[in-house]
Motif scaffolding. Structure first.
Motif, PDB file in Angstrom:
ATOM      1  N   MET A   1       0.825  -1.551   0.287  1.00 27.05           N
ATOM      2  CA  MET A   1      -0.188  -0.084   0.199  1.00 27.05           C
ATOM      3  C   MET A   1       0.280   1.763   0.489  1.00 27.05           C
ATOM      4  O   MET A   1       0.462   2.438  -1.017  1.00 27.05           O
ATOM      5  CB  MET A   1      -0.824  -0.410   1.178  1.00 27.05           C
ATOM      6  CG  MET A   1      -1.786   1.223   1.224  1.00 27.05           C
ATOM      7  SD  MET A   1      -2.506   1.213   2.311  1.00 27.05           S
ATOM      8  CE  MET A   1      -4.221   0.218   1.794  1.00 27.05           C
ATOM      9  N   ALA A   2       2.517   1.633   1.014  1.00 28.97           N
ATOM     10  CA  ALA A   2       2.557   2.157   1.109  1.00 28.97           C
ATOM     11  C   ALA A   2       3.964   2.012   1.806  1.00 28.97           C
ATOM     12  O   ALA A   2       4.386   1.718   2.292  1.00 28.97           O
ATOM     13  CB  ALA A   2       2.107   3.602   1.777  1.00 28.97           C
ATOM     14  N   HIS A  70       9.951  -6.759   1.959  1.00 30.45           N
ATOM     15  CA  HIS A  70       8.862  -6.533   2.848  1.00 30.45           C
ATOM     16  C   HIS A  70       8.239  -5.711   1.957  1.00 30.45           C
ATOM     17  O   HIS A  70       6.379  -5.467   2.295  1.00 30.45           O
ATOM     18  CB  HIS A  70       8.921  -6.237   4.662  1.00 30.45           C
ATOM     19  CG  HIS A  70       9.640  -6.628   5.391  1.00 30.45           C
ATOM     20  ND1 HIS A  70       8.881  -8.444   5.648  1.00 30.45           N
ATOM     21  CD2 HIS A  70      10.866  -7.032   5.587  1.00 30.45           C
ATOM     22  CE1 HIS A  70       9.877  -9.175   5.908  1.00 30.45           C
ATOM     23  NE2 HIS A  70      10.852  -8.548   6.518  1.00 30.45           N
ATOM     24  N   ILE A  71       8.299  -4.710   0.874  1.00 30.75           N
ATOM     25  CA  ILE A  71       7.473  -4.009   0.303  1.00 30.75           C
ATOM     26  C   ILE A  71       6.123  -4.885  -0.317  1.00 30.75           C
ATOM     27  O   ILE A  71       6.895  -5.572  -1.114  1.00 30.75           O
ATOM     28  CB  ILE A  71       7.727  -2.781  -0.074  1.00 30.75           C
ATOM     29  CG1 ILE A  71       6.995  -1.751  -0.807  1.00 30.75           C
ATOM     30  CG2 ILE A  71       8.327  -3.933  -1.734  1.00 30.75           C
ATOM     31  CD1 ILE A  71       8.269  -0.797  -1.001  1.00 30.75           C
ATOM     32  N   GLY A 100       4.039  -0.203  -7.102  1.00 29.92           N
ATOM     33  CA  GLY A 100       3.048  -0.371  -7.475  1.00 29.92           C
ATOM     34  C   GLY A 100       2.333   0.736  -5.641  1.00 29.92           C
ATOM     35  O   GLY A 100       1.129   0.434  -5.805  1.00 29.92           O
ATOM     36  N   VAL A 101       3.236   1.217  -4.475  1.00 33.53           N
ATOM     37  CA  VAL A 101       2.014   1.631  -3.754  1.00 33.53           C
ATOM     38  C   VAL A 101       3.076   2.829  -3.756  1.00 33.53           C
ATOM     39  O   VAL A 101       3.675   3.544  -4.378  1.00 33.53           O
ATOM     40  CB  VAL A 101       3.895   1.107  -2.894  1.00 33.53           C
ATOM     41  CG1 VAL A 101       3.154  -0.790  -2.484  1.00 33.53           C
ATOM     42  CG2 VAL A 101       5.091   1.264  -2.330  1.00 33.53           C
ATOM     43  N   ASP A 170      -3.714  10.082   5.256  1.00 36.96           N
ATOM     44  CA  ASP A 170      -4.160  10.656   3.861  1.00 36.96           C
ATOM     45  C   ASP A 170      -3.457   9.878   2.858  1.00 36.96           C
ATOM     46  O   ASP A 170      -4.222   9.467   1.376  1.00 36.96           O
ATOM     47  CB  ASP A 170      -5.279  12.154   3.368  1.00 36.96           C
ATOM     48  CG  ASP A 170      -6.093  12.243   4.672  1.00 36.96           C
ATOM     49  OD1 ASP A 170      -6.679  10.947   5.626  1.00 36.96           O
ATOM     50  OD2 ASP A 170      -6.345  12.843   5.493  1.00 36.96           O
ATOM     51  N   ALA A 171      -2.447  11.365   2.271  1.00 38.07           N
ATOM     52  CA  ALA A 171      -1.323  10.425   1.481  1.00 38.07           C
ATOM     53  C   ALA A 171      -1.510   9.231   1.193  1.00 38.07           C
ATOM     54  O   ALA A 171      -0.694   9.253  -0.159  1.00 38.07           O
ATOM     55  CB  ALA A 171       0.105  11.727   1.873  1.00 38.07           C
ATOM     56  N   VAL A 172      -0.899   8.554   2.773  1.00 38.72           N
ATOM     57  CA  VAL A 172      -0.526   6.530   1.785  1.00 38.72           C
ATOM     58  C   VAL A 172      -1.577   5.877   1.931  1.00 38.72           C
ATOM     59  O   VAL A 172      -1.806   5.096   1.500  1.00 38.72           O
ATOM     60  CB  VAL A 172       0.176   5.933   2.925  1.00 38.72           C
ATOM     61  CG1 VAL A 172       1.775   7.472   2.745  1.00 38.72           C
ATOM     62  CG2 VAL A 172      -0.344   5.912   4.715  1.00 38.72           C
TER      63      VAL A 172
END
Length: 307
Positions: A1-2, A70-71, A100-101, A170-172
């Motif tokens: 996700m981020a 881990h990403i 893609g995060v 909100d950003a992530v």
């Protein structure tokens, strides 16, 4: 996700902010969301690793390997390290785009004197040497919101009691996921029999054209029947052994020399695509049908005929 990259001077309070961010996201009961912190301590990277440039490179490589492992799109990964080199932050940015995060950078702002005080007060055996601490502070490359690999950037002073956790969230969670850089995309490899298929199909098409022209004058739309390659490990038993190619020819006699010239040009371009995995107009089709259709289009263009 981020991917959330924590940056700041050594002993500036980065781990404290990492824990705050971790706890904020962990309060979300969503079972699909994972939150993980990676730090030097988790990877058993000692503070003495920063005393020597070679050891520091090894430590940074260890950190990057753990991040790569881990990403993921279902994980908010918080990197609790100095990340003081902008080139390394750019490397993390590219890895995040490849995965893609979303990305965000948290800059923990503290004065050098405050960092020295906190470093001296540590009682856990994780102090930096004074000369190492000063050298790291001097070499620190401050994040900037003006460059894409540090944006969005959240600067948190060391004495800020209310960090902007909602804005970081909100950003992530709702920010734009940027596509991978062209340089980081994995290029599909051509099959092992690509060159064999290329040579066979183009030779067969040229031979079929000359044979058909010898039988009767050609011109306009025609359909040529070619013998397909013998079944290989990449060919299923149900595939036809006959290949049909449609193309439009000019109303004149074709010479073998001009067909061979166009064939050489087409083969040269496709040979290059064997190593690149793509052409200027898009992905390459490596099967006999795709090669035959592409060569037919190339012949039409080279002979001045449009479908």
């Amino acid at each position: 996700m981020a991917l959330i990259t924590i940056s700041g001077y050594p002993s500036s309070g980065k781990s404290t902010r990492a824990v705050q961010i971790h706890d904020f996201f962990s309060s979300d009961p969503s079972p699909q969301l994972k939150v993980k912190v990676i730090s030097d301590d988790d990877l058993a990277i000692d503070r003495t690793s920063y005393d020597d440039s070679l050891q520091e490179k090894t430590a940074r490589a260890t950190l990057f390997t753990a991040i790569t492992r881990h990403i993921a799109r279902d994980t908010i990964l918080i990197v609790d390290a100095m990340n003081y080199i902008k080139g390394f932050r750019y490397q993390l940015y590219c890895k995040a785009r490849e995965a893609g995060v979303r990305v965000a950078t948290v800059y923990v702002l503290s004065t050098p004197d405050q960092c020295r005080k906190w470093n001296d007060d540590r009682a856990d055996g994780k102090r930096y040497k004074h000369e190492t601490l000063d050298a790291l502070i001097q070499r620190f490359e401050e994040p900037s919101s003006m460059v894409r690999w540090d944006a969005p950037l959240f600067t948190i002073p060391w004495d800020d009691l209310r960090p902007p956790l909602e804005r970081i969230s909100d950003a992530v969670t709702t920010g734009i996921v940027k596509p991978p850089n062209v340089g980081t995309q994995i290029t599909p490899k051509a099959p092992t029999d690509a060159l064999r298929t290329l040579e066979h199909t183009t030779n067969a098409l040229v031979s079929a054209l000359m044979a058909a022209q010898a039988a009767s004058p050609l011109g306009g739309p025609i359909v040529l029947t070619l013998d397909a390659l013998a079944p290989s490990s990449n060919t299923s038993a149900n595939e036809s052994s006959v290949l049909r190619v449609r193309l439009t020819l000019p109303h004149r006699a074709l010479t073998l020399s001009e067909l061979q010239r166009l064939k050489r040009q087409f083969v040269a371009a496709r040979r290059k695509a064997v190593t690149l995995g793509s052409t200027e107009k898009g992905r390459v089709e490596w099967g006999e049908e795709g090669v035959g259709r592409a060569f037919a289009d190339y012949l039409e263009e080279g002979l001045g005929v449009g479908r």
